[in-house]
Design a protein around this motif. Structure first.
Motif, short mmCIF file in Angstrom:
data_model
loop_
_atom_site.label_atom_id
_atom_site.label_comp_id
_atom_site.label_asym_id
_atom_site.label_seq_id
_atom_site.Cartn_x
_atom_site.Cartn_y
_atom_site.Cartn_z
N ALA A 58 0.83 -1.21 0.00
CA ALA A 58 0.00 0.00 0.00
C ALA A 58 0.86 1.26 0.00
CB ALA A 58 -0.94 0.00 1.19
N GLU A 59 1.94 1.24 0.78
CA GLU A 59 2.84 2.40 0.82
C GLU A 59 3.54 2.57 -0.53
OE1 GLU A 59 6.55 4.36 3.29
OE2 GLU A 59 5.97 2.32 3.76
N PHE A 60 3.97 1.46 -1.12
CA PHE A 60 4.60 1.52 -2.44
C PHE A 60 3.65 2.15 -3.45
CE2 PHE A 60 5.24 -0.12 -6.70
CZ PHE A 60 6.57 0.17 -6.91
N ILE A 61 2.42 1.69 -3.47
CA ILE A 61 1.43 2.21 -4.41
C ILE A 61 1.19 3.70 -4.17
CG2 ILE A 61 -1.03 2.10 -5.06
CD1 ILE A 61 -0.78 -1.00 -4.66
N ALA A 62 1.10 4.09 -2.92
CA ALA A 62 0.87 5.51 -2.59
C ALA A 62 2.01 6.39 -3.10
CB ALA A 62 0.69 5.67 -1.09
N LYS A 63 3.24 5.97 -2.88
CA LYS A 63 4.40 6.75 -3.35
C LYS A 63 4.48 6.76 -4.86
CE LYS A 63 6.06 7.97 0.61
NZ LYS A 63 6.04 9.37 1.02
N ALA A 64 4.21 5.63 -5.49
CA ALA A 64 4.22 5.58 -6.95
C ALA A 64 3.11 6.46 -7.53
CB ALA A 64 4.09 4.14 -7.44
N GLU A 101 7.06 9.22 -21.47
CA GLU A 101 7.49 7.83 -21.29
C GLU A 101 7.44 7.43 -19.81
OE1 GLU A 101 11.41 5.02 -21.96
OE2 GLU A 101 11.30 6.91 -23.04
N ILE A 102 7.86 8.32 -18.93
CA ILE A 102 7.82 8.04 -17.50
C ILE A 102 6.37 7.87 -17.04
CG2 ILE A 102 8.20 9.11 -15.23
CD1 ILE A 102 10.88 10.20 -16.44
N ILE A 103 5.47 8.69 -17.54
CA ILE A 103 4.04 8.57 -17.21
C ILE A 103 3.52 7.20 -17.62
CG2 ILE A 103 1.72 9.41 -17.79
CD1 ILE A 103 3.00 12.26 -17.88
N ILE A 104 3.88 6.76 -18.80
CA ILE A 104 3.44 5.44 -19.30
C ILE A 104 3.98 4.33 -18.41
CG2 ILE A 104 3.69 3.81 -21.22
CD1 ILE A 104 3.59 6.34 -23.09
N ILE A 105 5.26 4.40 -18.06
CA ILE A 105 5.87 3.37 -17.21
C ILE A 105 5.23 3.36 -15.83
CG2 ILE A 105 8.01 2.64 -16.04
CD1 ILE A 105 9.53 3.80 -18.52
N LEU A 106 5.05 4.53 -15.23
CA LEU A 106 4.45 4.60 -13.90
C LEU A 106 3.01 4.10 -13.91
CD1 LEU A 106 5.83 8.02 -12.60
CD2 LEU A 106 6.35 5.74 -11.70
N THR A 107 2.27 4.42 -14.96
CA THR A 107 0.90 3.93 -15.08
C THR A 107 0.88 2.41 -15.12
OG1 THR A 107 0.23 5.95 -16.23
CG2 THR A 107 -1.20 4.03 -16.50
N SER A 108 1.81 1.82 -15.86
CA SER A 108 1.91 0.37 -15.95
C SER A 108 2.30 -0.25 -14.61
CB SER A 108 2.93 0.00 -17.03
OG SER A 108 3.11 -1.38 -17.09
N ILE A 109 3.26 0.35 -13.93
CA ILE A 109 3.69 -0.14 -12.62
C ILE A 109 2.52 -0.10 -11.64
CG2 ILE A 109 5.09 0.46 -10.58
CD1 ILE A 109 7.31 1.34 -12.58
N LEU A 110 1.80 0.99 -11.63
CA LEU A 110 0.67 1.12 -10.71
C LEU A 110 -0.44 0.12 -11.04
CD1 LEU A 110 0.63 4.95 -10.25
CD2 LEU A 110 0.64 3.26 -8.41
N LYS A 111 -0.70 -0.08 -12.31
CA LYS A 111 -1.75 -1.03 -12.70
C LYS A 111 -1.41 -2.43 -12.21
CE LYS A 111 -4.20 -2.92 -16.63
NZ LYS A 111 -4.20 -3.16 -18.06
N SER A 112 -0.17 -2.87 -12.48
CA SER A 112 0.20 -4.23 -12.06
C SER A 112 0.32 -4.33 -10.54
CB SER A 112 1.49 -4.67 -12.75
OG SER A 112 2.56 -3.85 -12.38
N LYS A 114 -1.43 -2.66 -8.29
CA LYS A 114 -2.78 -2.70 -7.75
C LYS A 114 -3.43 -4.07 -7.99
CE LYS A 114 -3.59 2.26 -8.06
NZ LYS A 114 -4.28 3.34 -8.76
N GLU A 115 -3.18 -4.64 -9.17
CA GLU A 115 -3.73 -5.97 -9.47
C GLU A 115 -3.12 -7.02 -8.54
OE1 GLU A 115 -3.03 -6.56 -13.64
OE2 GLU A 115 -4.67 -5.21 -14.22
N ASN A 116 -1.80 -6.94 -8.33
CA ASN A 116 -1.10 -7.89 -7.46
C ASN A 116 -1.51 -7.75 -6.00
OD1 ASN A 116 0.27 -9.00 -9.61
ND2 ASN A 116 2.08 -7.73 -9.32
N SER A 117 -1.87 -6.55 -5.58
CA SER A 117 -2.23 -6.36 -4.18
C SER A 117 -3.62 -6.93 -3.87
CB SER A 117 -2.20 -4.89 -3.81
OG SER A 117 -3.24 -4.17 -4.42
N LYS A 118 -4.41 -7.20 -4.90
CA LYS A 118 -5.74 -7.78 -4.73
C LYS A 118 -5.69 -9.29 -4.55
CE LYS A 118 -8.09 -4.19 -7.35
NZ LYS A 118 -8.83 -3.86 -8.56
N LYS A 119 -4.56 -9.89 -4.92
CA LYS A 119 -4.43 -11.35 -4.86
C LYS A 119 -4.17 -11.83 -3.46
CE LYS A 119 -2.80 -11.75 -9.57
NZ LYS A 119 -1.72 -12.07 -10.44
#
Length: 119
Positions: A58-64, A101-112, A114-119
């Motif tokens: 959760a902290e990782f996601i918040a900072k990202a 490019e950074i926005i695209i990478i960060l969006t991808s990191i956050l998406k994955s 968030k998906e992983n934190s639901k598992k």
């Protein structure tokens, strides 16, 4: 140890933002917009560095998420500087492209993340 691409990219980006802003201040005597860009452009990497030491997902996601927000603000300032003819040099266009490019990478990191934190 493998390279963390987003850490490397955001640090390199911050270095170039600092140089761009200092040059804009020196050559154009522009301090208000350059300061806004300096703050948001360096905050991206600073928050990514903090995310690396997160004690929870959760902290990782918040900072990202903060990094993504700052990247979007940085994109705004870079576009404004360009479109309002405030200042242009050889870094102007590459900075905007790298920011996107950074926005695209960060969006991808956050998406994955968030998906992983639901598992």
């Amino acid at each position: 140890m493998t390279e963390n691409v987003i850490v490397t990219k955001t640090y390199s980006f911050a270095v170039r933002v600092v140089k761009f802003c200092f040059e804009m201040q020196d050559k154009k005597r522009e301090y208000v917009i350059s300061r806004q860009l300096l703050k948001s452009g360096t905050s991206i990497g600073a928050n990514i560095e903090e995310a690396q030491g997160a004690i929870s997902k959760a902290e990782f996601i918040a900072k990202a998420q903060i990094s993504l927000k700052e990247a979007k603000e940085t994109k705004y300032w870079l576009r404004l500087i360009q479109d309002a003819d405030v200042y242009q040099n050889e870094l102007s266009e590459p900075l905007l492209k790298d920011c996107i490019e950074i926005i695209i990478i960060l969006t991808s990191i956050l998406k994955s993340s968030k998906e992983n934190s639901k598992k």
